[in-house]
Design an enzyme around this catalytic site. Structure first.
Site, PDB file in Angstrom:
ATOM      1  N   HIS A 116       0.848  -1.193   0.000  1.00  0.00           N
ATOM      2  CA  HIS A 116       0.000   0.000   0.000  1.00  0.00           C
ATOM      3  C   HIS A 116       0.881   1.240   0.000  1.00  0.00           C
ATOM      4  O   HIS A 116       2.093   1.180   0.231  1.00  0.00           O
ATOM      5  CB  HIS A 116      -0.972   0.016   1.193  1.00  0.00           C
ATOM      6  CG  HIS A 116      -0.329   0.052   2.548  1.00  0.00           C
ATOM      7  ND1 HIS A 116       0.307   1.161   3.047  1.00  0.00           N
ATOM      8  CD2 HIS A 116      -0.226  -0.899   3.503  1.00  0.00           C
ATOM      9  CE1 HIS A 116       0.760   0.905   4.259  1.00  0.00           C
ATOM     10  NE2 HIS A 116       0.461  -0.354   4.561  1.00  0.00           N
ATOM     11  N   CYS A 145       3.411  -4.469   6.765  1.00  0.00           N
ATOM     12  CA  CYS A 145       3.039  -4.199   5.375  1.00  0.00           C
ATOM     13  C   CYS A 145       4.236  -3.701   4.580  1.00  0.00           C
ATOM     14  O   CYS A 145       5.282  -3.371   5.128  1.00  0.00           O
ATOM     15  CB  CYS A 145       1.916  -3.164   5.332  1.00  0.00           C
ATOM     16  SG  CYS A 145       0.317  -3.790   5.904  1.00  0.00           S
TER      17      CYS A 145
END
Length: 331
Positions: A116, A145
């Site tokens: 992301h 992430c």
């Protein structure tokens, strides 16, 4: 016309068949509902696969066929990021993250771990990106992430189908065939900002361009050492000094007097370029070297050649003796 018997008048065998048919219909209907309520398993994509080098914080995209590296991205993984091989199961245009915070162009890798953008404090507000997190790209910073520039997160979101294989590993720079990309940091001191790589037409960074500024004199002393960046400063679209990334076309021969033009070329991480010519002049700015000057005495009324035995030469080697002038100053 067919005749229908009341339910109580149906033969027992017919009743059993009818009840069984209804039961099977209910089972099939429930199975369809259950199937529709479960996330679909994406087939393995055969367009690209992705390798995340946790050791260097570099993402490299390869073609599935031919195993050719086609794109490199700087990223921020985290200490909790698990190594292994995974297949992307889902995508989200905006996704709520820890905090809560929010990421653009999110692609799930496994569990709660996604590709992301750098996170935003407000859902849907592109001006609320964390500047500090952006400036720390390239280091281990996330909770697991893989943080990316918006342009890179969007590229994966747009081009890598669900089922894309993702390999996360601990490697070195030797494992990054396209090298480690550079990017410009935001130096304006703001707590939040836009990601400069966001293609949104409203992005205020779209107005910014690289620059070249003359910071010194363009005259060069004959026979000196010359640095083509000694009098210029080149900056990227964000204002970062990038002299070391600039290419220069042309040469300055400091052993020959005259004018020389150098062309400075640079393209920053946003794809914006500068191409500027700067003219330099090689000249002799040193005082001539005079030799043979001595204290002389002469009798009153005698004639004396004060230039005898005296020579003058420039730094370029030019004989300037005939240009010597003598001035008598009375005491």
């Amino acid at each position: 016309m067919a005749k229908y018997l009341p339910k109580k008048d149906l033969p027992k065998e017919t009743m059993k068949k009818r009840n069984l048919s209804i039961l099977l219909g209910i089972i099939v209907f429930c199975a369809v509902l259950l199937w529709n309520s479960q996330p679909a398993e994406a087939a393995e994509s055969n367009d690209y696969y992705i390798k995340v080098n946790k050791g260097t914080n570099v993402v490299t995209v390869y073609t599935y066929k031919g195993n050719k590296p086609v794109k490199a991205m700087i990223c921020s993984a985290g200490e909790p990021t698990q190594t292994g091989t995974y297949y992307t199961p889902a995508k989200y245009r905006w996704k709520e993250l820890i905090g809560p915070s929010y990421g653009q162009y999110s692609t799930r890798i496994y569990g709660g771990v996604l590709f992301h953008s750098v996170f935003y404090w407000t859902n849907g507000d592109k001006s609320s990106m964390s500047t500090s997190a952006y400036n720390l790209l390239g280091t281990l910073q996330s909770h697991g992430c893989i943080r990316l520039l918006v342009k890179d997160a969007k590229w994966i979101y747009d081009n890598c189908a669900l089922g894309t294989k993702v390999i996360i590993f601990n490697g070195t720079s030797k494992d990054d065939p396209l090298g480690r990309p550079t990017y410009g940091k935001i130096l304006n001191g703001k707590y939040t900002n836009w990601d400069p790589t966001d293609p949104d037409p409203k992005n205020p960074w779209r107005k910014c361009k690289p620059s070249l500024t003359i910071t010194g004199k363009r005259t060069i002393q004959y026979n000196s050492t010359f640095d083509p960046f000694s009098v210029v400063t080149v900056k990227d679209s964000l204002g970062n000094v990038v002299n070391s990334e600039v290419t220069v076309k042309g040469k300055v021969n400091t052993k020959k007097l005259g004018y020389y033009t150098l062309t400075y070329k640079y393209t920053d991480f946003l794809g914006r370029s500068i191409n500027k010519k700067v003219k330099y002049k090689v000249t002799d700015m040193k005082a001539p070297v005079v030799k043979g000057v001595k204290t002389k005495q002469a009798a009153m009324g005698a004639s004396v050649n004060l230039k005898k035995g005296i020579t003058a030469k420039s730094a370029t080697g030019q004989n300037l003796t005939d240009q010597i002038r003598v001035y008598v100053q009375s005491g």
